[in-house]
Scaffold this motif. Structure first.
Motif, PDB file in Angstrom:
ATOM      1  N   PRO A  98     -24.618-115.083  17.560  1.00  0.00           N
ATOM      2  CA  PRO A  98     -23.228-115.589  18.135  1.00  0.00           C
ATOM      3  C   PRO A  98     -22.289-115.629  17.219  1.00  0.00           C
ATOM      4  O   PRO A  98     -20.844-115.506  17.547  1.00  0.00           O
ATOM      5  N   ALA A  99     -22.530-116.189  16.174  1.00  0.00           N
ATOM      6  CA  ALA A  99     -21.419-116.473  14.835  1.00  0.00           C
ATOM      7  C   ALA A  99     -20.685-115.120  14.654  1.00  0.00           C
ATOM      8  O   ALA A  99     -19.425-115.020  14.653  1.00  0.00           O
ATOM      9  N   ALA A 100     -21.445-114.172  14.290  1.00  0.00           N
ATOM     10  CA  ALA A 100     -20.930-112.770  14.050  1.00  0.00           C
ATOM     11  C   ALA A 100     -20.125-112.261  15.313  1.00  0.00           C
ATOM     12  O   ALA A 100     -18.884-111.727  15.033  1.00  0.00           O
ATOM     13  N   LEU A 101     -20.626-112.319  16.484  1.00  0.00           N
ATOM     14  CA  LEU A 101     -19.792-111.883  17.775  1.00  0.00           C
ATOM     15  C   LEU A 101     -18.693-112.676  17.826  1.00  0.00           C
ATOM     16  O   LEU A 101     -17.631-112.046  18.080  1.00  0.00           O
ATOM     17  N   LEU A 102     -18.610-114.029  17.733  1.00  0.00           N
ATOM     18  CA  LEU A 102     -17.446-114.701  17.777  1.00  0.00           C
ATOM     19  C   LEU A 102     -16.360-114.360  16.799  1.00  0.00           C
ATOM     20  O   LEU A 102     -14.863-114.207  16.979  1.00  0.00           O
ATOM     21  N   GLY A 103     -16.940-114.539  15.670  1.00  0.00           N
ATOM     22  CA  GLY A 103     -15.813-113.932  14.467  1.00  0.00           C
ATOM     23  C   GLY A 103     -15.325-112.611  14.938  1.00  0.00           C
ATOM     24  O   GLY A 103     -14.217-112.526  14.323  1.00  0.00           O
ATOM     25  N   ALA A 104     -16.148-111.651  15.142  1.00  0.00           N
ATOM     26  CA  ALA A 104     -15.684-110.110  15.378  1.00  0.00           C
ATOM     27  C   ALA A 104     -14.707-110.184  16.535  1.00  0.00           C
ATOM     28  O   ALA A 104     -13.672-109.462  16.434  1.00  0.00           O
ATOM     29  N   ALA A 105     -14.911-110.775  17.546  1.00  0.00           N
ATOM     30  CA  ALA A 105     -14.112-110.860  18.537  1.00  0.00           C
ATOM     31  C   ALA A 105     -12.614-111.558  18.204  1.00  0.00           C
ATOM     32  O   ALA A 105     -11.814-111.119  18.773  1.00  0.00           O
ATOM     33  N   THR A 106     -12.983-112.651  17.448  1.00  0.00           N
ATOM     34  CA  THR A 106     -11.481-113.103  16.851  1.00  0.00           C
ATOM     35  C   THR A 106     -10.580-112.035  16.156  1.00  0.00           C
ATOM     36  O   THR A 106      -9.320-111.756  16.499  1.00  0.00           O
ATOM     37  N   LEU A 107     -11.467-111.415  15.424  1.00  0.00           N
ATOM     38  CA  LEU A 107     -10.760-110.224  14.448  1.00  0.00           C
ATOM     39  C   LEU A 107     -10.220-108.972  15.429  1.00  0.00           C
ATOM     40  O   LEU A 107      -9.011-108.397  15.138  1.00  0.00           O
ATOM     41  N   ALA A 108     -10.831-108.742  16.358  1.00  0.00           N
ATOM     42  CA  ALA A 108     -10.574-107.893  17.277  1.00  0.00           C
ATOM     43  C   ALA A 108      -9.481-108.142  18.098  1.00  0.00           C
ATOM     44  O   ALA A 108      -8.270-107.456  18.016  1.00  0.00           O
ATOM     45  N   VAL A 109      -9.066-109.478  18.470  1.00  0.00           N
ATOM     46  CA  VAL A 109      -8.005-109.763  19.226  1.00  0.00           C
ATOM     47  C   VAL A 109      -6.792-109.834  18.302  1.00  0.00           C
ATOM     48  O   VAL A 109      -5.789-109.406  18.745  1.00  0.00           O
ATOM     49  N   VAL A 110      -7.047-110.239  16.716  1.00  0.00           N
ATOM     50  CA  VAL A 110      -5.967-110.169  16.026  1.00  0.00           C
ATOM     51  C   VAL A 110      -5.487-108.744  15.841  1.00  0.00           C
ATOM     52  O   VAL A 110      -4.106-108.525  15.838  1.00  0.00           O
ATOM     53  N   ALA A 111      -6.396-107.959  15.623  1.00  0.00           N
ATOM     54  CA  ALA A 111      -5.851-106.287  15.572  1.00  0.00           C
ATOM     55  C   ALA A 111      -5.249-105.696  16.571  1.00  0.00           C
ATOM     56  O   ALA A 111      -4.410-105.089  16.343  1.00  0.00           O
ATOM     57  N   LEU A 112      -5.683-106.163  17.887  1.00  0.00           N
ATOM     58  CA  LEU A 112      -5.030-105.838  19.232  1.00  0.00           C
ATOM     59  C   LEU A 112      -3.685-106.296  19.215  1.00  0.00           C
ATOM     60  O   LEU A 112      -2.714-105.611  19.499  1.00  0.00           O
ATOM     61  N   TRP A 113      -3.369-107.609  18.678  1.00  0.00           N
ATOM     62  CA  TRP A 113      -2.185-108.266  18.843  1.00  0.00           C
ATOM     63  C   TRP A 113      -1.323-107.347  17.651  1.00  0.00           C
ATOM     64  O   TRP A 113      -0.009-107.136  18.029  1.00  0.00           O
ATOM     65  N   LEU A 114      -1.967-107.110  16.710  1.00  0.00           N
ATOM     66  CA  LEU A 114      -0.963-106.574  15.697  1.00  0.00           C
ATOM     67  C   LEU A 114      -0.478-104.979  15.924  1.00  0.00           C
ATOM     68  O   LEU A 114       0.451-104.568  15.718  1.00  0.00           O
ATOM     69  N   VAL A 115      -1.444-104.452  16.514  1.00  0.00           N
ATOM     70  CA  VAL A 115      -1.125-103.112  17.073  1.00  0.00           C
ATOM     71  C   VAL A 115      -0.199-103.058  18.248  1.00  0.00           C
ATOM     72  O   VAL A 115       0.748-102.186  18.320  1.00  0.00           O
ATOM     73  N   LEU A 116      -0.342-103.900  19.110  1.00  0.00           N
ATOM     74  CA  LEU A 116       0.509-103.893  20.482  1.00  0.00           C
ATOM     75  C   LEU A 116       2.110-104.620  20.356  1.00  0.00           C
ATOM     76  O   LEU A 116       2.659-104.172  20.978  1.00  0.00           O
TER      77      LEU A 116
END
Lengths: 460, 251
Positions: free
Chosen positions: A33-51
């Motif tokens: 769960p810790a890995a998934l939450l961390g990875a999801a947060t970073l995915a949101v950040v990456a998506l925000w930066l791209v869009l």
């Protein structure tokens, strides 16, 4: 209040990881769960930066803020890197505090890159390094050599950065003061040499690779080192007098040759897989500095491509190394002998990632390293041969390690029976990265548009 | 109030106190004396900066100094409390030479050499910076002693104090050049982070050693001269000529 409302959406890559880190800390004992939450947060950040449309430079409390295109590209890459690493940590633990601390470090890196003032950026980067020291130690008792070395270098590098930043500002705003560029080049050279592990200030890297968790060592080079490389790139783009200064370019060239030569020689003499990996990392850095020392757009494009593929190769080789250490408990050759048959795919992934760092054909870094060698040939530079020979020595060192690991144990070894076999999930992740590395190495033209965009944005 | 008192002190007294505090950090083994010297140094660095900068900026430095010293004191006390539980623990700790592998005479010789170098620096160098000459001399002295401390020790606590001394010396020269509140605050946070990391490393390095000593009464620092003697003796396949419990070489 209005300032907060204006800035909050713009600075999401800084505050979101900080906000999520305490939640991840609470979940730290449950790795998945810790890995998934961390990875999801970073995915949101990456998506925000791209869009998001580009963030224009503006001022906050009199300090210039904004994110350059190069910084944005790096943050997207690092978010992807870290998301993969966090998922990997769920299977191959690298210290139970790694999940929240790495999120905090990502937030600090974003804060450093959002800041357009070198003085502030380097102090924030220093804070990020200090936090990373906790992960390098990772609770290991008694032996604090690697962490102490990192602590010393982090503090010692800051003054030369701050002096260089002050001199650069003086030179930019009051050119009539004629601050000697030699001094600026010297101070910048010293600070980058310390933080990027340039010979003779490289000792911290093999030590971290030996004593610290391998994937944390890879993050130090990819994330922290990558941030310094981007700052160097931006300095060269922002201050053309620095980018065209012969002395500075010669220093970059000398550092590049030194890194490749020493990296090749030292890798060949190593009997520890982690230390060998760290010397191969030096070879790759040497190529990037060689590209930066050549004053042409093509060379800068090659350097940018090399930085991108470096991230990929570090993730691949670092992950494989972490898996090997997790199963074999030690990375010394004597402990690895005979383990080849137990982890064939992990060793293949490590070999591929390490070869990519040297720039062997079919691997991700080959196109950029080949381009840099071609540029050196065009310049009729005799040091080219030293670079080629040292690279071949690096390949020989990796092959030697490969042969040792694949060779059968000298006598009946009970340890081999007790070693846990490689996990299918880990192998799947490593193979996916290996295939992507081959794709990048065989079809580099697919990334031309991206590289052109970044080169243009860096104002070369 | 404190600032008024500090700035009313004669400049020469401030300079000498800073130099002495840096030298004490580099020369003494006792962690309490080291930390008291560090705290005193923060007070006098604040005094010297207060002569050139606005009070709110110099107060940050003082506040940081107090926090840093408290953090380091906590870890020093933690290790010391553990040593107290062992009979002869402190003596054993000193014998491992974790703090200074080289003896006091060598360190004193270093002090003399550094003093000679600093006082023979060319006038052009001392007057080339925008800060006053006294500040330059004192700052260089403090910077060099910070580096000497780092070079001479193997102990994380002492290394951290050396780094903070080095940082103090540098900030004496740098803060008047870049008198921004944001930079001063960030440098303060960075110093506290250095102290936190140092505390963590000190505890992580020493506590397992002490616990192992408590359990077996025979732990040895792998980088001590006794460990080297044992390794050489093993290599020569000769019986070890020293007491394995207290590390004393018998012949």
């Amino acid at each position: 209040m209005s300032l907060l409302i204006q800035w909050l959406p713009l600075t999401l890559p800084i505050w979101l990881p900080f906000l999520v880190a305490p939640l991840v800390y609470l979940l730290r004992r449950q790795a998945l769960p810790a890995a998934l939450l961390g990875a999801a947060t970073l995915a949101v950040v990456a998506l925000w930066l791209v869009l998001r449309p580009p963030i224009e430079p503006m001022a906050l409390l009199g300090r210039p803020l904004g994110l350059s295109e190069l910084g944005r590209g790096l943050l997207v890459l690092l978010a992807g890197w870290l998301a993969f690493a966090l998922l990997f940590f769920a299977r191959i633990p690298q210290g139970w505090t790694a999940f929240p601390v790495l999120l905090l470090v990502y937030g600090l890196l974003a804060a450093a890159l959002f800041n357009q003032q070198l003085v502030i950026s380097v102090i924030i980067l220093k804070l990020a390094w200090l936090v990373m020291i906790l992960l390098v130690q990772a609770g290991a008792a008694t032996n604090t050599r690697a962490a102490t070395r990192l602590l010393v270098l982090t503090v010692l590098a800051l003054p030369s950065f701050l002096i260089a930043a002050t001199l650069i500002e003086q030179q930019s705003y009051q050119p009539d003061l004629a601050v000697p560029i030699t001094w600026i080049a010297l101070m910048l050279g010293l600070s980058f040499a310390l933080m990027l592990a340039v010979v003779p200030f490289h000792a911290w890297l093999p030590q971290v690779a030996e004593d610290g968790p391998p994937l944390i060592a890879a993050w130090l080079v990819a994330g922290m080192g990558g941030s310094y490389l981007v700052i160097l790139f931006e300095l060269l783009g922002r201050y053309s007098w620095l980018a065209h200064d012969e002395q500075f370019l010669q220093a970059l060239f000398a550092a590049g040759v030194l890194l490749v030569v020493f990296g090749g020689l030292l890798a060949l003499s190593e009997n520890h897989l982690g230390r060998l990996w760290s010397y191969v990392v030096l070879i790759d850095l040497g190529y990037i500095l060689l590209a930066l020392s050549i004053n042409s757009t093509f060379a800068r494009a090659a350097a940018l491509f090399a930085i991108g593929t470096r991230m990929l190769s570090l993730l691949l080789s670092g992950s494989a190394l972490a898996a090997l250490r997790h199963h074999a408990t030690s990375l010394h050759f004597s402990a690895l002998r005979g383990l080849g048959s137990r982890f064939p795919l992990t060793i293949l992934a490590f070999g591929f990632g390490t070869m990519a760092l040297i720039g062997v054909p079919l691997t991700a870094s080959f196109p950029s390293h080949w381009a840099i060698l071609r540029l050196l040939t065009e310049q009729n530079n005799l040091w080219l041969w030293a670079v080629v020979i040292a690279s071949v020595l690096g390949v020989a060192a990796v092959l030697r390690a490969f042969l040792v690991i694949m060779s059968p144990a000298e006598q009946a070894d009970d340890r081999l029976e007790t070693v846990t076999p490689e996990s299918p999930v880990v192998v799947a992740l490593l193979m996916a990265l290996t295939l992507f590395s081959i794709f990048v190495g065989t079809a580099p033209q697919r990334f031309n548009v991206l590289i052109d965009f970044f080169v243009r944005s860096a104002n070369f | 109030m404190i600032l008024e008192l500090l700035t009313s002190l004669p400049l020469i007294l401030i300079g000498v106190s800073l130099a002495v505090s840096a030298a004490i950090v580099a020369m003494t083994q006792d962690w309490r004396l080291t930390l008291i010297s560090l705290l005193v140094q923060y007070f006098f660095v604040t005094a010297l900066l207060a002569l050139q900068l606005p009070p709110e900026m110099t107060l940050i430095k003082l506040l940081v100094g107090v926090v840093v010293t408290l953090l380091l004191f906590w870890s020093g006390q933690h290790v010391d409390n553990a040593l107290k539980r062992v009979e002869g623990g402190r003596e054993w700790f000193q014998r491992n030479r974790a703090i200074f592998p080289l003896g006091l005479p060598f360190r004193l010789l270093t002090l003399v050499l550094i003093a000679l170098v600093i006082f023979s620096l060319p006038e052009s160098l001392l007057s080339s910076l925008v800060v006053p000459r006294v500040t330059v001399i004192v700052a260089l002295w403090v910077i060099i002693f910070g580096i000497v401390t780092i070079m001479l020790t193997r102990d994380p606590l002492k290394t951290g104090v050396g780094l903070l001394v080095f940082q103090n010396g540098f900030e004496l020269l740098y803060t008047p050049l870049e008198p921004g509140l944001a930079v001063a605050a960030l440098l303060g946070i960075a110093n506290i982070a250095v102290a936190l990391t140092t505390s963590y490393l000190a505890v992580v390095k020493h506590m397992p050693m002490i616990e192992a000593w408590l359990a077996e009464q025979a732990w040895q620092d792998p980088s001590s001269p006794e460990a080297l003697a044992e390794a050489v003796a093993t290599l020569n396949d000769a019986p070890a000529d020293y007491n394995a419990t207290n590390g004393e070489v018998l012949a």
